[in-house]
Design an enzyme around this catalytic site. Structure first.
Site, PDB file in Angstrom:
ATOM      1  N   GLY A  13       0.818  -1.208   0.000  1.00 25.38           N
ATOM      2  CA  GLY A  13       0.000   0.000   0.000  1.00 25.38           C
ATOM      3  C   GLY A  13       0.849   1.254   0.000  1.00 25.38           C
ATOM      4  O   GLY A  13       0.458   2.281   0.563  1.00 25.38           O
ATOM      5  N   ALA A  14       2.012   1.185  -0.644  1.00 23.80           N
ATOM      6  CA  ALA A  14       2.970   2.300  -0.613  1.00 23.80           C
ATOM      7  C   ALA A  14       2.708   3.334  -1.697  1.00 23.80           C
ATOM      8  O   ALA A  14       3.481   4.280  -1.849  1.00 23.80           O
ATOM      9  CB  ALA A  14       4.398   1.781  -0.739  1.00 23.80           C
ATOM     10  N   ASP A  63      -1.837  -7.501  -6.010  1.00 26.87           N
ATOM     11  CA  ASP A  63      -3.141  -7.575  -5.354  1.00 26.87           C
ATOM     12  C   ASP A  63      -2.956  -8.486  -4.144  1.00 26.87           C
ATOM     13  O   ASP A  63      -2.860  -9.711  -4.283  1.00 26.87           O
ATOM     14  CB  ASP A  63      -4.181  -8.150  -6.310  1.00 26.87           C
ATOM     15  CG  ASP A  63      -5.561  -8.291  -5.683  1.00 26.87           C
ATOM     16  OD1 ASP A  63      -5.698  -8.011  -4.464  1.00 26.87           O
ATOM     17  OD2 ASP A  63      -6.495  -8.684  -6.394  1.00 26.87           O
ATOM     18  N   ASN A  91       1.230  -2.642   5.349  1.00 26.31           N
ATOM     19  CA  ASN A  91       0.531  -1.370   5.541  1.00 26.31           C
ATOM     20  C   ASN A  91      -0.810  -1.305   4.821  1.00 26.31           C
ATOM     21  O   ASN A  91      -1.725  -0.632   5.289  1.00 26.31           O
ATOM     22  CB  ASN A  91       1.421  -0.224   5.055  1.00 26.31           C
ATOM     23  CG  ASN A  91       0.664   1.071   4.899  1.00 26.31           C
ATOM     24  OD1 ASN A  91       0.367   1.773   5.870  1.00 26.31           O
ATOM     25  ND2 ASN A  91       0.308   1.404   3.658  1.00 26.31           N
ATOM     26  N   SER A 143      -4.046  -0.824  13.830  1.00 30.45           N
ATOM     27  CA  SER A 143      -4.876   0.353  14.083  1.00 30.45           C
ATOM     28  C   SER A 143      -5.336   0.324  15.528  1.00 30.45           C
ATOM     29  O   SER A 143      -5.547  -0.756  16.108  1.00 30.45           O
ATOM     30  CB  SER A 143      -6.099   0.356  13.161  1.00 30.45           C
ATOM     31  OG  SER A 143      -7.020   1.374  13.532  1.00 30.45           O
ATOM     32  N   TYR A 156     -13.645  -4.013  10.201  1.00 30.89           N
ATOM     33  CA  TYR A 156     -12.259  -3.527  10.126  1.00 30.89           C
ATOM     34  C   TYR A 156     -11.574  -3.661  11.479  1.00 30.89           C
ATOM     35  O   TYR A 156     -10.430  -4.125  11.566  1.00 30.89           O
ATOM     36  CB  TYR A 156     -12.284  -2.073   9.664  1.00 30.89           C
ATOM     37  CG  TYR A 156     -10.940  -1.385   9.621  1.00 30.89           C
ATOM     38  CD1 TYR A 156     -10.097  -1.524   8.522  1.00 30.89           C
ATOM     39  CD2 TYR A 156     -10.532  -0.555  10.664  1.00 30.89           C
ATOM     40  CE1 TYR A 156      -8.884  -0.866   8.467  1.00 30.89           C
ATOM     41  CE2 TYR A 156      -9.320   0.102  10.618  1.00 30.89           C
ATOM     42  CZ  TYR A 156      -8.496  -0.052   9.522  1.00 30.89           C
ATOM     43  OH  TYR A 156      -7.289   0.604   9.478  1.00 30.89           O
ATOM     44  N   LYS A 160      -8.166  -5.828  12.371  1.00 29.41           N
ATOM     45  CA  LYS A 160      -6.965  -5.253  12.972  1.00 29.41           C
ATOM     46  C   LYS A 160      -6.661  -5.910  14.316  1.00 29.41           C
ATOM     47  O   LYS A 160      -5.489  -6.097  14.680  1.00 29.41           O
ATOM     48  CB  LYS A 160      -7.114  -3.745  13.122  1.00 29.41           C
ATOM     49  CG  LYS A 160      -7.152  -2.998  11.797  1.00 29.41           C
ATOM     50  CD  LYS A 160      -5.897  -3.241  10.969  1.00 29.41           C
ATOM     51  CE  LYS A 160      -5.872  -2.400   9.695  1.00 29.41           C
ATOM     52  NZ  LYS A 160      -4.632  -2.593   8.910  1.00 29.41           N
TER      53      LYS A 160
END
Length: 256
Positions: A13-14, A63, A91, A143, A156, A160
């Site tokens: 996810g950079a 992906d 990330n 998170s 979510y 996490k």
């Protein structure tokens, strides 16, 4: 920081937000960074920013919900870098705010595939090489939603929370291979995902204001608030730290 120059790292996810900020910081430390993202445009923009600053980076379109895609991207990155992966930063993530009773199975599956199976896929692929080399650093961007829960982010939060528990168990298994596994937990952060999450206009500003009121330091996070801790956990300075979960949220959550 000690022991980072000349290493290799993958950041998922950079292509934007926190992931991009982490990739830029690791590259500044002398690391060759694999910029993993599903967005080719975002990945290439991050690579260009790193190269413009004098760093080394390689784009890899992946992906993370598909194990075969991860394996192919990993192979391409390590061949281009000429070395195995020393550091993994999980990330990538996704969510959209919605009361749980208004969600459906298709939504659950999307959230779980990205936020839970994604890190499983990438970690499983990368950690095998780390174990063979008996060295490595794995850092999950979890998170605070996974520590204390977050209204409107029920699935979510569950993902996490699972990631945090996964890291603790994996840290025990991989310690014999001199691999450390730790979690960094951001609080609310000003990113493109946040913009999509709260929306714009008067209603969006009200949500932001409510978030700020809950943070003792008086603001929500910025992408640049996290890379320093990630770099530390990836370095030799953190060689004796594993299985830990650290909140970076301006005091929004405080754990003893």
């Amino acid at each position: 920081m000690r022991g980072l120059k000349g290493k290799t790292a993958i950041v998922t996810g950079a292509g934007s937000g926190i992931g991009r900020a982490i990739a830029l910081r690791l590259a500044a430390e002398g690391i060759t960074v694999g910029v993993f993202d599903i967005s080719e445009k975002g990945a290439n923009e991050t690579v260009a920013a790193i190269q413009e600053a004098g760093g080394k980076a390689i784009a890899a379109i992946a992906d993370i919900t598909q194990y075969t895609s991860v394996v192919e991207a990993l192979k391409a990155f390590e061949e281009a870098a000429g070395a195995g992966t020393d550091i993994l930063v999980n990330n990538a993530g996704w969510d959209t705010p919605m009361p749980f009773l208004k969600t459906d199975e298709a939504f659950w599956k999307k959230v779980v595939e990205i936020n839970w199976f994604g890190p499983l896929h990438v970690t499983h692929a990368v950690a095998q090489g780390m174990a063979a080399r008996k060295a490595g650093r794995i850092i999950n961007i979890a998170s605070d939603a996974g520590r204390v829960g977050s209204s409107g982010e029920v699935v979510y939060s569950g993902c996490k929370g699972a990631t945090i528990a996964f890291a603790k168990a994996l840290a025990r298994e991989l310690a014999r291979n001199q691999i450390t596994v730790n979690n960094v937990c951001p609080g609310p952060t000003e990113t493109p995902a946040m913009e999509a999450f709260v929306g714009s206009g008067e209603q969006g500003q009200k949500i932001r204001d409510a978030m700020v009121r809950g943070v003792p330091l008086g603001r929500i996070g910025l992408p640049d608030d996290y890379p320093g801790l990630v770099a530390f956990l990836a370095s030799e300075d953190a060689a004796f730290i594993t299985g830990q979960t650290i909140s970076v949220s301006g005091g929004l959550t405080m754990h003893g």
